[in-house]
Design a protein around this motif. Structure first.
Motif, PDB file in Angstrom:
ATOM      1  N   PHE A 169      20.868-105.930  43.653  1.00 18.82           N
ATOM      2  CA  PHE A 169      20.626-105.601  45.063  1.00 18.82           C
ATOM      3  C   PHE A 169      19.187-105.152  45.242  1.00 18.82           C
ATOM      4  CE2 PHE A 169      25.028-104.900  43.932  1.00 18.82           C
ATOM      5  CZ  PHE A 169      25.632-105.795  44.794  1.00 18.82           C
ATOM      6  N   LYS A 170      18.431-105.899  46.035  1.00 22.25           N
ATOM      7  CA  LYS A 170      17.008-105.626  46.183  1.00 22.25           C
ATOM      8  C   LYS A 170      16.765-104.638  47.317  1.00 22.25           C
ATOM      9  CE  LYS A 170      16.617-108.911  43.133  1.00 22.25           C
ATOM     10  NZ  LYS A 170      17.776-109.441  42.411  1.00 22.25           N
ATOM     11  N   ASP A 171      15.899-103.640  47.057  1.00 17.65           N
ATOM     12  CA  ASP A 171      15.523-102.725  48.135  1.00 17.65           C
ATOM     13  C   ASP A 171      14.370-103.352  48.928  1.00 17.65           C
ATOM     14  OD1 ASP A 171      13.039-102.051  46.898  1.00 17.65           O
ATOM     15  OD2 ASP A 171      14.031-100.537  45.675  1.00 17.65           O
ATOM     16  N   PRO A 172      14.037-102.784  50.099  1.00 15.14           N
ATOM     17  CA  PRO A 172      13.011-103.416  50.951  1.00 15.14           C
ATOM     18  C   PRO A 172      11.676-103.631  50.233  1.00 15.14           C
ATOM     19  CG  PRO A 172      14.192-101.753  52.184  1.00 15.14           C
ATOM     20  CD  PRO A 172      14.682-101.634  50.768  1.00 15.14           C
ATOM     21  N   SER A 173      11.295-102.727  49.335  1.00 13.45           N
ATOM     22  CA  SER A 173      10.007-102.911  48.655  1.00 13.45           C
ATOM     23  C   SER A 173      10.062-104.128  47.735  1.00 13.45           C
ATOM     24  CB  SER A 173       9.625-101.641  47.865  1.00 13.45           C
ATOM     25  OG  SER A 173      10.394-101.535  46.677  1.00 13.45           O
ATOM     26  N   GLU A 174      11.225-104.382  47.153  1.00 13.67           N
ATOM     27  CA  GLU A 174      11.362-105.563  46.289  1.00 13.67           C
ATOM     28  C   GLU A 174      11.340-106.857  47.102  1.00 13.67           C
ATOM     29  OE1 GLU A 174      15.044-103.940  44.258  1.00 13.67           O
ATOM     30  OE2 GLU A 174      13.934-104.697  42.524  1.00 13.67           O
ATOM     31  N   GLY A 368      21.707-107.648  50.348  1.00 12.65           N
ATOM     32  CA  GLY A 368      20.662-107.193  49.435  1.00 12.65           C
ATOM     33  C   GLY A 368      20.424-108.127  48.262  1.00 12.65           C
ATOM     34  N   MET A 369      21.330-109.088  48.059  1.00  7.87           N
ATOM     35  CA  MET A 369      21.104-110.052  46.977  1.00  7.87           C
ATOM     36  C   MET A 369      20.040-111.061  47.426  1.00  7.87           C
ATOM     37  SD  MET A 369      24.913-111.032  45.685  1.00  7.87           S
ATOM     38  CE  MET A 369      25.991-109.869  44.860  1.00  7.87           C
ATOM     39  N   GLU A 394      14.185-126.425  47.254  1.00 14.66           N
ATOM     40  CA  GLU A 394      14.573-125.059  46.893  1.00 14.66           C
ATOM     41  C   GLU A 394      13.864-124.016  47.747  1.00 14.66           C
ATOM     42  OE1 GLU A 394      13.315-123.932  42.944  1.00 14.66           O
ATOM     43  OE2 GLU A 394      14.807-122.328  42.849  1.00 14.66           O
ATOM     44  N   ASP A 395      14.655-123.056  48.236  1.00 13.66           N
ATOM     45  CA  ASP A 395      14.109-121.896  48.937  1.00 13.66           C
ATOM     46  C   ASP A 395      14.764-120.624  48.412  1.00 13.66           C
ATOM     47  OD1 ASP A 395      12.183-122.604  51.203  1.00 13.66           O
ATOM     48  OD2 ASP A 395      13.767-124.101  51.468  1.00 13.66           O
ATOM     49  N   ASP A 396      14.148-119.483  48.748  1.00 11.44           N
ATOM     50  CA  ASP A 396      14.646-118.177  48.306  1.00 11.44           C
ATOM     51  C   ASP A 396      15.262-117.462  49.507  1.00 11.44           C
ATOM     52  OD1 ASP A 396      13.360-119.052  46.066  1.00 11.44           O
ATOM     53  OD2 ASP A 396      11.604-117.772  46.341  1.00 11.44           O
ATOM     54  N   VAL A 397      16.502-116.990  49.349  1.00 13.16           N
ATOM     55  CA  VAL A 397      17.272-116.510  50.492  1.00 13.16           C
ATOM     56  C   VAL A 397      17.802-115.099  50.233  1.00 13.16           C
ATOM     57  CG1 VAL A 397      19.248-117.015  52.002  1.00 13.16           C
ATOM     58  CG2 VAL A 397      17.973-118.904  50.972  1.00 13.16           C
ATOM     59  N   LEU A 398      17.548-114.208  51.201  1.00 12.79           N
ATOM     60  CA  LEU A 398      18.067-112.833  51.136  1.00 12.79           C
ATOM     61  C   LEU A 398      19.375-112.752  51.919  1.00 12.79           C
ATOM     62  CD1 LEU A 398      17.664-109.646  50.755  1.00 12.79           C
ATOM     63  CD2 LEU A 398      16.511-109.741  52.981  1.00 12.79           C
ATOM     64  N   VAL A 399      20.392-112.124  51.328  1.00  7.09           N
ATOM     65  CA  VAL A 399      21.639-111.888  52.052  1.00  7.09           C
ATOM     66  C   VAL A 399      21.453-110.633  52.898  1.00  7.09           C
ATOM     67  CG1 VAL A 399      24.144-111.588  51.876  1.00  7.09           C
ATOM     68  CG2 VAL A 399      22.917-112.872  50.105  1.00  7.09           C
ATOM     69  N   THR A 400      21.618-110.764  54.216  1.00  2.00           N
ATOM     70  CA  THR A 400      21.427-109.627  55.129  1.00  2.00           C
ATOM     71  C   THR A 400      22.791-109.118  55.612  1.00  2.00           C
ATOM     72  OG1 THR A 400      21.240-111.121  57.013  1.00  2.00           O
ATOM     73  CG2 THR A 400      19.187-110.523  55.901  1.00  2.00           C
ATOM     74  N   THR A 401      22.788-108.122  56.486  1.00  2.00           N
ATOM     75  CA  THR A 401      24.042-107.518  56.947  1.00  2.00           C
ATOM     76  C   THR A 401      24.986-108.563  57.540  1.00  2.00           C
ATOM     77  OG1 THR A 401      22.699-105.622  57.526  1.00  2.00           O
ATOM     78  CG2 THR A 401      24.977-105.596  58.293  1.00  2.00           C
TER      79      THR A 401
END
Ligand SMILES: [Mn+2]
Length: 425
Positions: A169-174, A368-369, A394-401
């Motif tokens: 789980f990534k925090d906002p700074s990550e 957060g993943m 390929e793209d990088d995707v953040l899971v949000t709320t």
């Protein structure tokens, strides 16, 4: 702003304390690895140690013991003036210990020190990386018979099993760092476009991209894949030995690593600005599958469902191209796409390009993943209307709320017409 590393240590201590047994965690720096004789491979900090300390120091060990009076301990060797003369002085450890509210132990015998600190614990998470004090302690403990263990932990667990629970789980700074890394990756792709013409060697394009990263304070997060024509059918194509031909599609799978965080982008670029209608169809099929997969990403969804959404679209496409025949549901059941789409839909991304997972098919996406979404179709020999080739996007995707955010959305275009215009201009 609070030190994010200190916050992570705090979280780890809480997790360890909440366990039913008395647990500890021991993480060390990576060892410096010899390439040959007195030449070493470029040093990279251990991902877990960096996660908890922000330190790139060699020979450092972090011990977390939530039940002890001094729950956070750093173990470091005494200053080595001769080594410093050759390699330069490392960042001082004392300010680091202060920032992390850690006790500092200086010793030439870290393994002995770790064992002493583990007395009174039932279980301990240790690394298995050969040459680290943590792995040394693991070896020591595992070689003891029960009577020799005395008060030492009998249960030894790989540290990654613990650290993955946090690092997943990534925090906002990550997230911010991954985005910054993606901007540099996009910049490299943008700036390499004028090179993408017939006769240019794949390795020249790879070298330019890695040059661009270094000039911008980054490093390649992994060996840059530049695969033209039939080369793109090799998933981890490493030789970069071919020359580009007009009208082929060029696959570039690359990612800048900035301040220890990776990005990972794959784009297809038409050599000379245009490609054949058949390759264009193939590109559109993979792009549709990727967009459908990305759309699926939200909390509570299984990786398997994201995969299947892409696989179904690819199956439709393979049928359209005349490569598969029959009913799509039947073809899906049989996994008829597998020879052409032989890998997963993506992987976790963070400090490591294949980051702490579970990204198994059963794993469920949570807020957060950060995952990559990268469907592809590969043909090692001509199939239907297609020459031997490969297409992956390929793209990088953040899971949000409530859904997702594509972290690489603005990094570099996927519009192949726009790409063509950019090249021929
Ligand atoms: Mn990837």
């Amino acid at each position: 702003m609070k030190n994010p590393h200190a916050l992570r240590i705090k979280k780890a201590l809480t997790l360890l304390k909440d366990a039913p047994r008395k647990e500890a965690l021991v993480i060390s720096s990576n060892p410096s690895v010899i390439r040959s004789r007195d030449t070493h491979y470029p040093y990279r900090a251990n991902s877990d140690l960096f996660y908890f300390t922000g330190s790139h120091a060699e020979d450092l060990t972090l011990v977390l013991r939530p039940h002890a009076a001094d729950p956070v301990i750093l173990i470091a060797p005494p200053e080595d003036k001769v080594k410093n003369m050759w390699d330069g002085a490392p960042a001082p450890i004392k300010p680091l210990a202060k920032a992390l509210k850690a006790g500092l132990l200086t010793t030439h015998e870290p393994v002995k020190q770790i064992i002493a600190l583990l007395r009174g614990h039932e279980a301990v998470y240790l690394q298995s990386i050969e040459g680290t004090p943590s792995a040394g302690a693991k070896l020591d403990l595992s070689s003891r018979s029960t009577p020799l263990l005395r008060n030492l932990p009998a249960t030894l667990v790989d540290a990654e099993q613990f650290t993955a629970r946090l690092r997943l789980f990534k925090d906002p700074s990550e997230v911010a760092r991954i985005k910054e890394a993606a901007v540099i990756t996009g910049g490299a792709l943008q700036n390499v476009l004028p090179l993408i013409e017939a006769g240019v060697a794949e390795r020249e394009i790879g070298a330019f991209i890695e040059y661009f990263y270094k000039v911008h304070g980054a490093e390649p997060a992994f060996g840059t894949i530049v695969a033209s024509g039939a080369s793109a059918a090799t998933l981890h194509y490493r030789s970069l030995s071919r020359k580009l031909k007009k009208g082929e599609l060029l696959l570039i799978d690359t990612g800048a690593e900035l301040d220890m965080y990776a990005s990972d982008i794959t784009r297809m670029i038409p050599v000379g600005g245009t490609t054949s209608p058949e390759l264009r169809d193939l590109y559109d099929i993979v792009l549709r599958a990727q967009l459908i997969a990305i759309k699926k990403v939200r909390p509570g969804v299984r990786m398997m469902d994201v995969f299947n959404a892409a696989a179904r679209e690819l199956t439709y496409g393979l049928k359209y191209l005349g490569i598969l025949n029959g009913n799509v549901s039947q073809l899906m059941k049989k996994g008829a796409f597998k020879p052409y789409f032989p890998h997963g839909i993506g992987h976790s991304l963070g400090i490591d390009v294949h980051d702490a997972t579970p990204t198994g098919q059963e794993s469920i996406l949570e807020k957060g993943m950060v995952i990559t979404i990268e469907p592809g179709l590969y043909f090692s020999k001509p199939a239907g209307p297609l020459p031997a080739c490969g297409v992956r996007i390929e793209d990088d995707v953040l899971v949000t709320t409530r859904g997702h955010e594509v972290l690489t959305a603005n990094a570099f275009t996927k519009d192949i017409d726009e790409l063509g215009m950019l090249i021929t201009r």
